[in-house]
Design a protein around this motif. Sequence first.
Motif, mmCIF file in Angstrom:
data_model
loop_
_atom_site.group_PDB
_atom_site.id
_atom_site.type_symbol
_atom_site.label_atom_id
_atom_site.label_comp_id
_atom_site.label_asym_id
_atom_site.label_seq_id
_atom_site.Cartn_x
_atom_site.Cartn_y
_atom_site.Cartn_z
ATOM 1 N N GLU A 4 18.202 61.985 -32.787
ATOM 2 C CA GLU A 4 18.688 62.447 -34.490
ATOM 3 C C GLU A 4 19.977 63.248 -34.640
ATOM 4 O OE1 GLU A 4 14.869 63.503 -36.169
ATOM 5 O OE2 GLU A 4 14.694 60.915 -36.501
ATOM 6 N N THR A 19 21.200 58.750 -36.073
ATOM 7 C CA THR A 19 20.599 58.394 -34.707
ATOM 8 C C THR A 19 20.853 57.125 -34.215
ATOM 9 O OG1 THR A 19 18.355 58.968 -36.391
ATOM 10 C CG2 THR A 19 17.888 57.379 -35.383
ATOM 11 N N GLU A 31 21.848 54.392 -35.968
ATOM 12 C CA GLU A 31 21.874 54.211 -37.600
ATOM 13 C C GLU A 31 22.479 55.355 -38.219
ATOM 14 O OE1 GLU A 31 17.198 53.979 -38.113
ATOM 15 O OE2 GLU A 31 16.804 53.667 -36.357
ATOM 16 N N ASN A 32 22.024 54.599 -39.109
ATOM 17 C CA ASN A 32 23.330 55.675 -40.499
ATOM 18 C C ASN A 32 25.463 55.361 -40.569
ATOM 19 O OD1 ASN A 32 20.645 57.018 -41.351
ATOM 20 N ND2 ASN A 32 21.426 58.782 -40.542
ATOM 21 N N ASN A 38 29.970 52.332 -34.665
ATOM 22 C CA ASN A 38 29.304 51.654 -34.867
ATOM 23 C C ASN A 38 29.661 51.193 -33.256
ATOM 24 O OD1 ASN A 38 26.194 51.153 -35.225
ATOM 25 N ND2 ASN A 38 26.786 49.240 -35.557
#
Length: 430
Positions: A4, A19, A31-32, A38
């Motif tokens: 995280e 994360t 994530e996020n 990404n």
Amino acid sequence: MIIEDVPCPFCGCLCDDITLTIKNNRIVGVENCCVLGNAKYLSKQRLKHPIMRKEGKWVEVSFDEAIEETARILSGATRPLLYGWSGTYNEAQVTAVHLAEELGALIDSTTSVCHNPSILAIQEVGHPGCTLGQVKNRADLVIYWGCNPIEAHPRHLSRYTTYADGYFFENTVSDRKVVVVDVRESETAKIADEFIQVKPGGDYLILSALRAMVRGRGDVVPATVAGVKKEQLQRVVDLCQKARYGAVFFGLGVSMTRGKYKNIRNAIELVSELNRKTKFTISAMRGHYNVYGFNEVLTWMAGYPFAVDFSRGIAFYNPGETTVIDVLARKEPDACLVVASDPGAHFPKTCIEHMAAIPTIQIDPCVNPTTALCQVQIPVAITGIEVAGTAYRMDGVPIRMKKVVETEFPTDKQILDRICERVRELNGNG
Ligand code: SF4
């Protein structure tokens, strides 16, 4: 394994709430993150070995051979250019400055082709800046000028402005106003409370008109300024003066258009003017995740933030003369080292032609348009994924990048240290 609070090594937002899911030493879940980050986390493309052109063909070589060839080219050059640095970490940038000093080279970064005018303006009139945390918690008016964060810095609005919760707000979406100034209706302009569509090249005029109106001299402003009606400018001035805390963010749409650093100087002076009535700050939307960091490192070590020429034996800084585009356009460099940037994708044709005509070496994990100009390319570990290090967020806050997977690739710093050591030996200073 879940990791995280990982900082994203893509844009100047350096979002540090990512994360990652790691399986078999590979990132399999993110994530996020926005679509840009990404893509970087999940990319599988990379150069697997150092490559060198031999008799017109690319051949795979060892790291030792690539480093030896790089050191030989750079130490034999009379006017070496070291360029890039915004996509690597501060510790590697420190070695880069040592290498530039050893070589008597000119060292410049991507700042030279993005916020160079902003830095010149700040050097003239100062910088009423702030952290992004201040903006998130306090700013009830945000002005995006010449930038389009929804596409270039996708989480800027959700982490720091329009859609971010703020400590001093009940409901940020309704309590925070957004003004966008741009030459076209960008995606960010579509969500603005007020969109000022300026004629291309008209930013300086709009800034001057706003300054006059804030000063109470609206009488000198004509009915239309650079395609914008005076009534709309008055509405924006009213919004600014009613705000408890205003934050201006500006991009290359104002720093790299006609007027360049004079535009930014005018914008800073507008902010100073507004600070007589309320609280206002101004900040640059920095692109690469560590472009700010290179400005810091070079300033600590040489006294100037970019475009430093060590050929006189001292640090010499004269933007317009020592900036990368100018030296390449004059065809001065006889060797070039590119690290953590991609000039082949962005530089003017004359500069690219010169880079292709001289020995150019690239240190980068991936094949990119600059590869086509090179004699040698050395792949390295990816900062913020395979190697830890320090980077500076767009507001000047240093953030520690994490290492989340193991790699066999050497880091930028390890490669630069070895090149520097070998150059010293070849120069008789080892
Ligand atoms: Fe990464 Fe920038 Fe997207 Fe944040 S906004 S997740 S730093 S690319």
